[in-house]
Scaffold this active site. Sequence first.
Site, PDB file in Angstrom:
ATOM      1  N   ASP A  67     -36.371 101.217 -56.773  1.00  0.00           N
ATOM      2  CA  ASP A  67     -36.560 102.651 -56.644  1.00  0.00           C
ATOM      3  C   ASP A  67     -35.674 103.268 -55.570  1.00  0.00           C
ATOM      4  O   ASP A  67     -35.032 102.552 -54.789  1.00  0.00           O
ATOM      5  CB  ASP A  67     -38.045 102.952 -56.353  1.00  0.00           C
ATOM      6  CG  ASP A  67     -38.628 102.055 -55.262  1.00  0.00           C
ATOM      7  OD1 ASP A  67     -37.844 101.401 -54.545  1.00  0.00           O
ATOM      8  OD2 ASP A  67     -39.848 102.009 -55.125  1.00  0.00           O
ATOM      9  N   ASN A 136     -52.100 101.879 -52.385  1.00  0.00           N
ATOM     10  CA  ASN A 136     -52.881 102.343 -53.536  1.00  0.00           C
ATOM     11  C   ASN A 136     -52.553 101.532 -54.792  1.00  0.00           C
ATOM     12  O   ASN A 136     -52.913 101.919 -55.889  1.00  0.00           O
ATOM     13  CB  ASN A 136     -52.627 103.835 -53.777  1.00  0.00           C
ATOM     14  CG  ASN A 136     -51.149 104.129 -54.014  1.00  0.00           C
ATOM     15  OD1 ASN A 136     -50.341 103.204 -54.116  1.00  0.00           O
ATOM     16  ND2 ASN A 136     -50.797 105.398 -54.105  1.00  0.00           N
ATOM     17  N   HIS A 138     -49.466 100.844 -55.851  1.00  0.00           N
ATOM     18  CA  HIS A 138     -48.223 101.180 -56.550  1.00  0.00           C
ATOM     19  C   HIS A 138     -47.232 100.030 -56.484  1.00  0.00           C
ATOM     20  O   HIS A 138     -47.215  99.258 -55.530  1.00  0.00           O
ATOM     21  CB  HIS A 138     -47.624 102.522 -56.089  1.00  0.00           C
ATOM     22  CG  HIS A 138     -46.992 102.559 -54.752  1.00  0.00           C
ATOM     23  ND1 HIS A 138     -47.176 103.599 -53.860  1.00  0.00           N
ATOM     24  CD2 HIS A 138     -46.124 101.717 -54.135  1.00  0.00           C
ATOM     25  CE1 HIS A 138     -46.467 103.384 -52.776  1.00  0.00           C
ATOM     26  NE2 HIS A 138     -45.822 102.246 -52.910  1.00  0.00           N
ATOM     27  N   GLU A 143     -47.036 105.342 -59.152  1.00  0.00           N
ATOM     28  CA  GLU A 143     -48.286 105.696 -58.487  1.00  0.00           C
ATOM     29  C   GLU A 143     -49.460 105.594 -59.476  1.00  0.00           C
ATOM     30  O   GLU A 143     -49.247 105.605 -60.695  1.00  0.00           O
ATOM     31  CB  GLU A 143     -48.190 107.129 -57.970  1.00  0.00           C
ATOM     32  CG  GLU A 143     -47.079 107.350 -56.940  1.00  0.00           C
ATOM     33  CD  GLU A 143     -47.465 106.913 -55.533  1.00  0.00           C
ATOM     34  OE1 GLU A 143     -48.270 105.965 -55.388  1.00  0.00           O
ATOM     35  OE2 GLU A 143     -46.945 107.506 -54.579  1.00  0.00           O
TER      36      GLU A 143
HETATM   37  C1  GLP Z   1     -42.717 101.780 -50.732  1.00  0.00           C
HETATM   38  C2  GLP Z   1     -41.857 101.174 -51.850  1.00  0.00           C
HETATM   39  C3  GLP Z   1     -42.532 100.009 -52.510  1.00  0.00           C
HETATM   40  C4  GLP Z   1     -43.121  99.081 -51.468  1.00  0.00           C
HETATM   41  C5  GLP Z   1     -44.188  99.830 -50.704  1.00  0.00           C
HETATM   42  C6  GLP Z   1     -44.919  98.979 -49.681  1.00  0.00           C
HETATM   43  O1  GLP Z   1     -43.506 102.853 -51.149  1.00  0.00           O
HETATM   44  N1  GLP Z   1     -41.470 102.102 -52.845  1.00  0.00           N
HETATM   45  O2  GLP Z   1     -41.613  99.337 -53.341  1.00  0.00           O
HETATM   46  O3  GLP Z   1     -43.655  97.944 -52.069  1.00  0.00           O
HETATM   47  O4  GLP Z   1     -43.559 100.905 -50.041  1.00  0.00           O
HETATM   48  O5  GLP Z   1     -44.256  98.972 -48.470  1.00  0.00           O
HETATM   49  P1  GLP Z   1     -44.554  98.009 -47.279  1.00  0.00           P
HETATM   50  O6  GLP Z   1     -43.984  96.689 -47.653  1.00  0.00           O
HETATM   51  O7  GLP Z   1     -43.825  98.622 -46.114  1.00  0.00           O
HETATM   52  O8  GLP Z   1     -46.020  97.974 -47.098  1.00  0.00           O
END
Ligand code: GLP
Length: 241
Positions: A67, A136, A138, A143
């Site tokens: 993304d 959440n 995702h 989402e």
């Molecule tokens: C972002 C990314 C996700 C990632 C998530 C969790 O929103 N788009 O791909 O998995 O954050 O992030 P973290 O690893 O910092 O908890």
Amino acid sequence: MEIIITETYEEMSREAADIIAECVKQKPDCVLGLATGSTPIGLYAELVKDNQAGEISFKDVKTFNLDEYRGLDPKHHQSYRYFMQENLFDHVDIVAENTHVPNGFNPNAEEACAEYEESIDEAGGLDLQLLGLGHNGHIGFNEPADHFPLATNCVQLTESTIQANSRLFDSIDEVPREAYTMGIGTIMRAKKILVVANGAGKAEIVKKAFLGPITPQVPASVLQLHPDVTVVVDELAGELL
Ligand code: GLP
């Protein structure tokens, strides 16, 4: 689904790096789906070490990131392109043209998403997709919703995601409200899926995603239907399993 629980974040990172390294060794021109966030930083550092020690080479590897924020300059320090350069690409022998991140700078969402989906298909599809977990549930930026989006699409980020990601920006107003993300269908077509999660803050969602009902309200729960998923979590994230 295989679930591996490690004692520490460092062990989680090494374990996950081993799975990716194995994929690269077995298929030196493999197509890797990559993720951002704080969770995979340690495993990218391990892959850099492996590359610099001559144990693996990325010279024929192609990568596609999950993304990217819509509207953010790829040079912005919070763009996912910038993250990937800093944490992996700039330190390994990967060919720049073989690295792909959705083009957040293309304001035409339909075109940007269709092009991205097409380029994944042209590369022959994803051999391995790495995923972190949003609080959440995702995956990528898919989402909670009332359906599973099939292809790369443009999403409105939820307030909780904007809030969670604001820690990395100077102020919450700077966090983009939209992003381009691979769809759940794009992710599910990967031959192998590797999920990483660490810390007590992820324990609840890890349990919901992998032991709870399969629902688009918890996007990661769809992974229970994939035939080849490995989940690597540290003890804190795995404490409710
Ligand atoms: C972002 C990314 C996700 C990632 C998530 C969790 O929103 N788009 O791909 O998995 O954050 O992030 P973290 O690893 O910092 O908890």
